[in-house]
Design a protein around this motif. Structure first.
Motif, PDB file in Angstrom:
ATOM      1  N   ALA A   1       0.834  -1.201   0.000  1.00  0.00           N
ATOM      2  CA  ALA A   1       0.000   0.000   0.000  1.00  0.00           C
ATOM      3  C   ALA A   1       0.873   1.258   0.000  1.00  0.00           C
ATOM      4  CB  ALA A   1      -0.906  -0.001   1.236  1.00  0.00           C
ATOM      5  N   PRO A   2       0.327   2.400  -0.404  1.00  0.00           N
ATOM      6  CA  PRO A   2       1.124   3.634  -0.408  1.00  0.00           C
ATOM      7  C   PRO A   2       1.787   3.940   0.923  1.00  0.00           C
ATOM      8  CG  PRO A   2      -0.900   3.972  -1.623  1.00  0.00           C
ATOM      9  CD  PRO A   2      -0.998   2.608  -1.014  1.00  0.00           C
ATOM     10  N   ILE A   3       1.109   3.628   2.031  1.00  0.00           N
ATOM     11  CA  ILE A   3       1.713   3.918   3.334  1.00  0.00           C
ATOM     12  C   ILE A   3       2.922   3.025   3.604  1.00  0.00           C
ATOM     13  CG2 ILE A   3       0.262   2.332   4.689  1.00  0.00           C
ATOM     14  CD1 ILE A   3       0.156   4.596   6.832  1.00  0.00           C
ATOM     15  N   ASN A   4       2.901   1.807   3.056  1.00  0.00           N
ATOM     16  CA  ASN A   4       4.050   0.914   3.204  1.00  0.00           C
ATOM     17  C   ASN A   4       5.212   1.368   2.326  1.00  0.00           C
ATOM     18  OD1 ASN A   4       1.557  -1.577   2.910  1.00  0.00           O
ATOM     19  ND2 ASN A   4       2.413  -0.896   4.859  1.00  0.00           N
ATOM     20  N   ALA A   5       4.885   1.934   1.180  1.00  0.00           N
ATOM     21  CA  ALA A   5       5.913   2.322   0.213  1.00  0.00           C
ATOM     22  C   ALA A   5       6.810   3.444   0.720  1.00  0.00           C
ATOM     23  CB  ALA A   5       5.253   2.728  -1.102  1.00  0.00           C
ATOM     24  N   GLN A   6       6.429   4.054   1.861  1.00  0.00           N
ATOM     25  CA  GLN A   6       7.299   5.077   2.453  1.00  0.00           C
ATOM     26  C   GLN A   6       8.581   4.483   3.020  1.00  0.00           C
ATOM     27  OE1 GLN A   6       4.894   8.295   4.704  1.00  0.00           O
ATOM     28  NE2 GLN A   6       3.669   6.430   4.909  1.00  0.00           N
ATOM     29  N   GLN A   7       8.566   3.178   3.284  1.00  0.00           N
ATOM     30  CA  GLN A   7       9.754   2.516   3.823  1.00  0.00           C
ATOM     31  C   GLN A   7      10.885   2.581   2.791  1.00  0.00           C
ATOM     32  OE1 GLN A   7       9.810   1.205   6.891  1.00  0.00           O
ATOM     33  NE2 GLN A   7       7.646   1.063   7.396  1.00  0.00           N
ATOM     34  N   ALA A   8      12.093   2.786   3.252  1.00  0.00           N
ATOM     35  CA  ALA A   8      13.255   2.857   2.359  1.00  0.00           C
ATOM     36  C   ALA A   8      13.795   1.458   2.132  1.00  0.00           C
ATOM     37  CB  ALA A   8      14.332   3.759   2.967  1.00  0.00           C
TER      38      ALA A   8
END
Length: 379
Positions: free
Chosen positions: A141-148
């Motif tokens: 999800a977009p919120i997960n995609a913030q992870q580097a």
């Protein structure tokens, strides 16, 4: 209220299970060569497992981690003895995703860095950082995609070196044998080099043994074949034989502090009892020896079947690769031959993940069914 429809389901309703068999509401017997994603390690409804869980439930099933629970220490000691992973410390949680989430979080705490390196075709779970380190955009999800997270080709040392040299990576996480990705395993040289590079650049090496651990490959952990020492080892699936339990083994160079990690249900009395029963059964029934024997027998038998392109994996974590998508083959096996098998991200790969108690006669049943199914496909 209806169920949130996220699972494509076979039209089968198991109501009972025993060892390598499950039975539906009509009494039809199915040979289970998939174990619910490699979860069933000592067989369905194993008598030792059932007895110990019943006894524990009659005493105390749960209390929080704010009190003493000697079962946790017993599990740590038994796990050390059977795995040979001396000096590691154990943190218990509820699932493989949670294990990997805590492993990544702990690596970030320890190094004070924020980036993770994972490998293409990886699957590490569906929680925040774990799913970001999973190479499947459909479930991120977009919120997960913030992870580097940076993904590297499995086995690409040059790319890995260039990323680690930047000094911002807290962990390299890898399955030793990729499960959902399709049963690929890199060379011993690769894993040893990853270990060396992690030490060189101050990065932690996380071995994801969620699917491959607890004896599935014939070694207790898959990484042991390669003679490496990961900083964190994540475990789950076969650990509880169906009871939700997971954990991480943590190298002593990583120091604990109050509140660093936490869980409500992790390491509860029933979870520890389930894991202890699994370890006891693996030892008493010499199931690691059985894995080696049955794996050799299985590979020899399927090698004689024309149409199989490649046999992948080891132990009882195996994949049969064909030149065609296996979706219809799986349906043929389950509906017309009453055999459960698995799929993977590779559409041509049939996954075999039976209980470690599986016998040669069960393999013979599968070989006969697969041969007939493939002959039918030719027609």
């Amino acid at each position: 209220m209806s169920l949130f429809n996220v699972y494509p389901l076979f039209d089968i309703t198991p109501v009972k299970a025993k060892d390598v068999y499950v039975y539906d509401e009509n009494g039809t017997q199915y040979l289970d060569l998939y174990g619910g994603h490699a979860v069933i390690s000592i067989g369905h409804s194993h008598p030792t497992y059932v007895e110990k869980l019943q006894q524990q439930l009659a005493n105390i099933g749960f209390y929080s981690n704010s009190i003493q629970n000697p079962l946790q220490q017993q599990l740590a000691e038994k796990l050390t003895a059977i795995s040979g992973c001396k000096f590691y410390e154990l943190f218990l949680c509820n699932s493989g995703a949670e294990a990997n989430e805590n492993a990544i979080k702990l690596a970030s705490f320890h190094t004070q860095r924020h980036k993770v390196v994972a490998f293409k075709n990886a699957f590490h779970g569906r929680t925040s950082a774990a799913v970001a380190a999973t190479d499947n955009p459909k479930i991120v999800a977009p919120i997960n995609a913030q992870q580097a997270v940076e993904f590297v080709d499995f086995g690409d040392i040059e790319a890995l070196t260039n990323i680690l040299a930047k000094g911002d990576v807290c962990a390299v996480i890898t399955e030793i044998i990729q499960g959902v990705g399709g049963l690929d395993e890199a060379s011993t040289e690769f894993y040893k080099t990853v270990e060396k590079l992690c030490k060189q650049f101050g990065t932690l090496f996380i071995a994801d043994e969620v699917q491959s651990g607890f004896g599935r490959t014939g070694d207790f952990f898959a990484f042991q074949k390669h003679e490496i020492e990961p900083d964190i080892i994540s475990i789950a699936k076969g650990m509880g034989n169906g009871f939700p339990v997971g954990g991480i083994l943590i190298h002593p160079k990583i120091k604990a502090s109050f509140g660093l990690l936490g869980t409500t249900f992790g390491g509860n009395h029933l979870a520890c009892t389930a894991a202890l029963a699994v370890i006891e059964t693996i030892q008493q029934e010499k199931l690691l020896d059985n894995v080696e024997e049955i794996s050799t027998y299985f590979i020899d038998k399927v090698s004689q079947i024309s149409g199989i392109k490649t046999i992948k994996g080891r132990g009882l974590m195996l994949g049969l690769e064909f030149d065609f998508p296996i979706a219809e083959l799986r349906k043929e096996l389950i509906y017309n031959h009453q055999i459960f098998t698995g799929s993977s991200k590779n559409p041509n790969l049939l996954r075999i993940l039976p209980s470690l108690t599986v016998k040669k006669e069960h393999v013979d049943v599968f070989i006969n069914a697969l041969t007939k199914a493939l002959e039918l496909k030719k027609v």
